[in-house]
Design a protein around this motif. Structure first.
Motif, PDB file in Angstrom:
ATOM      1  N   PHE A   1     -12.016 -35.894  -2.218  1.00 47.81           N
ATOM      2  CA  PHE A   1     -13.304 -36.256  -2.522  1.00 47.81           C
ATOM      3  C   PHE A   1     -13.535 -36.860  -3.862  1.00 47.81           C
ATOM      4  O   PHE A   1     -14.194 -37.627  -4.240  1.00 47.81           O
ATOM      5  N   VAL A   2     -12.846 -36.124  -4.715  1.00 48.16           N
ATOM      6  CA  VAL A   2     -12.842 -36.760  -6.265  1.00 48.16           C
ATOM      7  C   VAL A   2     -12.152 -38.180  -6.164  1.00 48.16           C
ATOM      8  O   VAL A   2     -12.693 -38.987  -6.891  1.00 48.16           O
ATOM      9  N   ALA A   3     -10.964 -38.356  -5.445  1.00 51.81           N
ATOM     10  CA  ALA A   3     -10.449 -39.612  -5.503  1.00 51.81           C
ATOM     11  C   ALA A   3     -11.583 -40.789  -4.803  1.00 51.81           C
ATOM     12  O   ALA A   3     -11.574 -41.889  -5.381  1.00 51.81           O
ATOM     13  N   VAL A   4     -12.262 -40.354  -4.090  1.00 45.69           N
ATOM     14  CA  VAL A   4     -13.486 -41.141  -3.103  1.00 45.69           C
ATOM     15  C   VAL A   4     -14.286 -41.467  -4.198  1.00 45.69           C
ATOM     16  O   VAL A   4     -14.886 -42.558  -4.693  1.00 45.69           O
ATOM     17  N   ALA A   5     -14.811 -40.353  -5.224  1.00 47.14           N
ATOM     18  CA  ALA A   5     -15.676 -40.516  -6.249  1.00 47.14           C
ATOM     19  C   ALA A   5     -15.144 -41.414  -7.312  1.00 47.14           C
ATOM     20  O   ALA A   5     -15.898 -42.534  -8.026  1.00 47.14           O
ATOM     21  N   VAL A   6     -13.888 -41.212  -7.445  1.00 49.84           N
ATOM     22  CA  VAL A   6     -13.441 -42.282  -8.618  1.00 49.84           C
ATOM     23  C   VAL A   6     -13.448 -43.848  -7.934  1.00 49.84           C
ATOM     24  O   VAL A   6     -13.669 -44.820  -8.601  1.00 49.84           O
ATOM     25  N   ILE A   7     -13.017 -43.872  -6.923  1.00 48.69           N
ATOM     26  CA  ILE A   7     -12.916 -45.352  -6.359  1.00 48.69           C
ATOM     27  C   ILE A   7     -14.472 -45.904  -6.348  1.00 48.69           C
ATOM     28  O   ILE A   7     -14.590 -46.791  -6.704  1.00 48.69           O
ATOM     29  N   TRP A   8     -15.392 -45.076  -5.800  1.00 47.78           N
ATOM     30  CA  TRP A   8     -16.864 -45.783  -5.776  1.00 47.78           C
ATOM     31  C   TRP A   8     -17.385 -45.861  -7.178  1.00 47.78           C
ATOM     32  O   TRP A   8     -17.759 -46.930  -7.348  1.00 47.78           O
ATOM     33  N   GLY A   9     -17.098 -44.890  -7.942  1.00 49.08           N
ATOM     34  CA  GLY A   9     -17.651 -44.791  -9.281  1.00 49.08           C
ATOM     35  C   GLY A   9     -17.099 -45.955 -10.187  1.00 49.08           C
ATOM     36  O   GLY A   9     -18.009 -46.615 -11.053  1.00 49.08           O
ATOM     37  N   SER A  10     -15.775 -46.410  -9.900  1.00 57.28           N
ATOM     38  CA  SER A  10     -15.206 -47.209 -10.921  1.00 57.28           C
ATOM     39  C   SER A  10     -15.653 -48.680 -10.312  1.00 57.28           C
ATOM     40  O   SER A  10     -15.516 -49.601 -10.973  1.00 57.28           O
TER      41      SER A  10
ATOM     42  N   SER B   1      -9.202 -26.421   1.479  1.00 56.08           N
ATOM     43  CA  SER B   1     -10.609 -26.522   0.560  1.00 56.08           C
ATOM     44  C   SER B   1     -10.318 -27.512  -0.580  1.00 56.08           C
ATOM     45  O   SER B   1     -10.876 -28.547  -1.027  1.00 56.08           O
ATOM     46  N   LEU B   2      -9.156 -27.050  -1.244  1.00 57.02           N
ATOM     47  CA  LEU B   2      -8.610 -27.765  -2.627  1.00 57.02           C
ATOM     48  C   LEU B   2      -8.210 -29.279  -2.272  1.00 57.02           C
ATOM     49  O   LEU B   2      -8.452 -30.277  -2.890  1.00 57.02           O
ATOM     50  N   ARG B   3      -7.586 -29.207  -1.310  1.00 63.77           N
ATOM     51  CA  ARG B   3      -6.999 -30.757  -0.926  1.00 63.77           C
ATOM     52  C   ARG B   3      -8.068 -31.650  -0.779  1.00 63.77           C
ATOM     53  O   ARG B   3      -8.075 -32.659  -0.880  1.00 63.77           O
TER      54      ARG B   3
END
Length: 138
Positions: free
Chosen positions: A18-27, A11-13
């Protein structure tokens, strides 16, 4: 020495991906916004010609196409991770943190945040995502 990544609960992995995805999308969102400046000036008399002219503008404009391709890579990562993860973890993390990263990157690029409520909302988003992730790790 053992790899910390391999020892982390799945779950942590997944949450980290998903945090990496959010960083890509958000940036990429603020760059997509900037790259699309000028598209509103394209005027054609037929809807098909208008569509073609706008597509041509976006494809040939590197200020739009490069962030768009980076954004698509985030989508590929999202779907790859989504196939292996809990959807109740993926949606809150990616959607809310994408908003957060978009706000922060936009601010770094000089966009003004007009209200203190944006900052308050951002803090609440981070707290809510932390609680969602923590509940899955128990």
């Amino acid at each position: 020495a053992p790899c910390i990544y391999m020892e982390a609960p799945s779950s942590l992995r997944h949450a980290l991906w998903f945090v990496a995805v959010a960083v890509i999308w958000g940036s990429t969102n603020p760059f997509l916004k900037r790259g699309s400046l000028g598209i509103e000036k394209i005027k054609q008399h037929h809807i098909a010609l208008q569509l073609f002219a706008e597509l041509q503008f976006m494809i040939l404009n590197w200020r739009y196409s490069v962030p768009f391709l980076a954004n698509l890579s985030g989508s590929l990562l999202y779907y790859y991770t989504l196939a292996r993860a809990d959807i109740s973890l993926s949606v809150p993390i990616t959607n809310s943190l994408t908003f957060l990263v978009t706000t922060l990157v936009g601010r770094l690029l000089g966009e003004r945040i007009r209200s203190v409520w944006t900052y308050i909302g951002t803090i609440l988003v981070v707290c809510g995502v932390a609680m969602c992730v923590a509940s899955k790790l128990q």
